[in-house]
Design a protein around this motif. Sequence first.
Motif, mmCIF file in Angstrom:
data_model
loop_
_atom_site.group_PDB
_atom_site.id
_atom_site.type_symbol
_atom_site.label_atom_id
_atom_site.label_comp_id
_atom_site.label_asym_id
_atom_site.label_seq_id
_atom_site.Cartn_x
_atom_site.Cartn_y
_atom_site.Cartn_z
ATOM 1 N N ALA A 1 -65.510 0.316 -26.984
ATOM 2 C CA ALA A 1 -66.229 0.848 -28.144
ATOM 3 C C ALA A 1 -67.572 0.151 -28.339
ATOM 4 O O ALA A 1 -68.570 0.781 -28.682
ATOM 5 C CB ALA A 1 -65.377 0.709 -29.405
ATOM 6 N N VAL A 2 -67.595 -1.163 -28.121
ATOM 7 C CA VAL A 2 -68.821 -1.945 -28.340
ATOM 8 C C VAL A 2 -69.619 -2.092 -27.050
ATOM 9 O O VAL A 2 -70.854 -2.143 -27.069
ATOM 10 C CB VAL A 2 -68.474 -3.329 -28.922
ATOM 11 N N GLY A 3 -68.921 -2.156 -25.917
ATOM 12 C CA GLY A 3 -69.597 -2.402 -24.646
ATOM 13 C C GLY A 3 -70.591 -1.326 -24.276
ATOM 14 O O GLY A 3 -71.675 -1.620 -23.748
ATOM 15 N N GLY B 1 -62.198 -8.583 -27.469
ATOM 16 C CA GLY B 1 -62.860 -7.461 -26.794
ATOM 17 C C GLY B 1 -64.319 -7.344 -27.170
ATOM 18 O O GLY B 1 -65.169 -7.072 -26.313
ATOM 19 N N ILE B 2 -64.633 -7.570 -28.454
ATOM 20 C CA ILE B 2 -66.023 -7.509 -28.907
ATOM 21 C C ILE B 2 -66.848 -8.613 -28.260
ATOM 22 O O ILE B 2 -67.972 -8.385 -27.790
ATOM 23 C CB ILE B 2 -66.079 -7.610 -30.441
ATOM 24 N N GLY C 1 -74.131 -4.090 -41.482
ATOM 25 C CA GLY C 1 -72.728 -3.844 -41.188
ATOM 26 C C GLY C 1 -71.804 -4.643 -42.085
ATOM 27 O O GLY C 1 -70.793 -4.127 -42.576
ATOM 28 N N TRP C 2 -72.157 -5.891 -42.331
ATOM 29 C CA TRP C 2 -71.338 -6.740 -43.208
ATOM 30 C C TRP C 2 -71.366 -6.217 -44.648
ATOM 31 O O TRP C 2 -70.337 -6.181 -45.323
ATOM 32 C CB TRP C 2 -71.854 -8.174 -43.156
ATOM 33 N N LEU C 3 -72.540 -5.770 -45.097
ATOM 34 C CA LEU C 3 -72.649 -5.225 -46.450
ATOM 35 C C LEU C 3 -71.856 -3.931 -46.588
ATOM 36 O O LEU C 3 -71.232 -3.675 -47.632
ATOM 37 C CB LEU C 3 -74.119 -4.990 -46.803
ATOM 38 N N PHE C 4 -71.871 -3.094 -45.532
ATOM 39 C CA PHE C 4 -71.057 -1.886 -45.558
ATOM 40 C C PHE C 4 -69.577 -2.249 -45.686
ATOM 41 O O PHE C 4 -68.831 -1.646 -46.455
ATOM 42 C CB PHE C 4 -71.269 -1.063 -44.288
ATOM 43 N N TYR C 5 -69.139 -3.221 -44.906
ATOM 44 C CA TYR C 5 -67.733 -3.617 -44.909
ATOM 45 C C TYR C 5 -67.317 -4.144 -46.282
ATOM 46 O O TYR C 5 -66.220 -3.859 -46.756
ATOM 47 C CB TYR C 5 -67.504 -4.682 -43.836
ATOM 48 N N GLU D 1 -75.068 0.924 -34.923
ATOM 49 C CA GLU D 1 -73.972 1.722 -34.382
ATOM 50 C C GLU D 1 -72.801 0.822 -33.994
ATOM 51 O O GLU D 1 -71.645 1.101 -34.333
ATOM 52 C CB GLU D 1 -74.450 2.522 -33.171
ATOM 53 N N ALA D 2 -73.100 -0.263 -33.283
ATOM 54 C CA ALA D 2 -72.044 -1.190 -32.886
ATOM 55 C C ALA D 2 -71.405 -1.843 -34.112
ATOM 56 O O ALA D 2 -70.175 -2.031 -34.164
ATOM 57 C CB ALA D 2 -72.608 -2.253 -31.940
ATOM 58 N N SER D 3 -72.218 -2.199 -35.107
ATOM 59 C CA SER D 3 -71.687 -2.831 -36.318
ATOM 60 C C SER D 3 -70.747 -1.900 -37.062
ATOM 61 O O SER D 3 -69.688 -2.319 -37.559
ATOM 62 C CB SER D 3 -72.838 -3.253 -37.244
ATOM 63 N N LEU D 4 -71.101 -0.616 -37.137
ATOM 64 C CA LEU D 4 -70.238 0.348 -37.815
ATOM 65 C C LEU D 4 -68.910 0.509 -37.081
ATOM 66 O O LEU D 4 -67.848 0.624 -37.705
ATOM 67 C CB LEU D 4 -70.946 1.696 -37.923
ATOM 68 N N VAL D 5 -68.961 0.514 -35.759
ATOM 69 C CA VAL D 5 -67.728 0.606 -34.976
ATOM 70 C C VAL D 5 -66.825 -0.587 -35.264
ATOM 71 O O VAL D 5 -65.612 -0.442 -35.496
ATOM 72 C CB VAL D 5 -68.055 0.691 -33.470
ATOM 73 N N VAL D 6 -67.410 -1.778 -35.271
ATOM 74 C CA VAL D 6 -66.630 -2.998 -35.550
ATOM 75 C C VAL D 6 -66.041 -2.936 -36.958
ATOM 76 O O VAL D 6 -64.864 -3.263 -37.173
ATOM 77 C CB VAL D 6 -67.511 -4.248 -35.380
ATOM 78 N N CYS D 7 -66.847 -2.519 -37.933
ATOM 79 C CA CYS D 7 -66.370 -2.431 -39.323
ATOM 80 C C CYS D 7 -65.198 -1.464 -39.447
ATOM 81 O O CYS D 7 -64.212 -1.746 -40.144
ATOM 82 C CB CYS D 7 -67.500 -1.992 -40.241
ATOM 83 N N ILE D 8 -65.286 -0.318 -38.782
ATOM 84 C CA ILE D 8 -64.218 0.677 -38.854
ATOM 85 C C ILE D 8 -62.931 0.123 -38.257
ATOM 86 O O ILE D 8 -61.841 0.273 -38.830
ATOM 87 C CB ILE D 8 -64.645 1.967 -38.136
ATOM 88 N N LEU D 9 -63.040 -0.531 -37.106
ATOM 89 C CA LEU D 9 -61.850 -1.083 -36.454
ATOM 90 C C LEU D 9 -61.194 -2.156 -37.322
ATOM 91 O O LEU D 9 -59.972 -2.144 -37.536
ATOM 92 C CB LEU D 9 -62.228 -1.667 -35.090
ATOM 93 N N ILE D 10 -61.997 -3.087 -37.820
ATOM 94 C CA ILE D 10 -61.439 -4.197 -38.598
ATOM 95 C C ILE D 10 -60.880 -3.716 -39.929
ATOM 96 O O ILE D 10 -59.782 -4.108 -40.342
ATOM 97 C CB ILE D 10 -62.520 -5.278 -38.816
#
Length: 297
Positions: free
Chosen positions: A123-125, A41-42, A164-168, A14-23
């Motif tokens: 978002a990540v916290g 922030g992350i 998450g990296w593979l999704f990105y 969940e956290a990885s997907l949030v980071v991927c969406i933001l970046i």
Amino acid sequence: MFSNYLIGLREGLEASLVVCILIAYLVKTGRRDALRPIWIGIAVAVLIAMGFGCALEFGSQELTFQAQEALGGSLSVVAVGLVTWMVFWMRRTARHLKTELHGRLDAALAMGTGALVATAFLAVGREGLETALFVWASVHAASDGTPRPLIGVALGLATAVLLGWLFYRGALRINLAKFFTWTGGMLVVVAAGVLAYGFHDLQEADWIPGLTNQAFDISGTIPPDSWYGTLLKGVFNFQPDPTVLQVTVWLLYLVPTLVLFFAPVGFGSGKGKVKAPDDAPDDQGARPAAAPQTPQA
């Protein structure tokens, strides 16, 4: 170990997907200059989550036995409540998470660097603090004296980061709706065991009576120190000699929660309909106009 791996995988993804969406949004909109505040922030969110976990673990060691059991039982109940809310929230809003985060990020970009840091942190916290609390409660419930629960969590988080990296990078595509539904259901089963053990801790702390009132005792059939007893303990927080209260709490939580979780989304909302996903047609049956495509280099 498997239950802790599942916790690390589910929460970490969940956290990885949030980071991927933001970046990805910042990169696609040409705002690479805003990446640094996002990463700050992350990083702050991750450090606070780790600090919270360490405070729970080392702070509780200074307490008396009854105080430890009272703290462990209380936090187990809180952790199960947070995780239950999280799995239901993700099931309802996963399809709209991207749009929601994009809206927050647009507002933060207009406000400046501090707002970007705060957006990434919040978002990540939240995921980090939930993970730290539930992992601590789960490890406390397992309490097999080995580092296997922590190894399971670490492997789950590492897998989540890799996914998450593979999704990105676009190298991996899976049905996230089904993934979060089935992992959420398994997490509810794990949470039921944590909740039952939490009430057992409260009984040992003399906060709740009935510690000697056992529902059954099958320690002879399933010895706690056997490999299968250890496996059941690690996966489901199974106890061969639970109290009547533990069994009651386990059933009262597990059965209705699973029924509601696997019911159609929107069940019991009173409206009888579900919010359309980000890419669904509007009320007139036409899809929203797509943004002009930028030629690829």
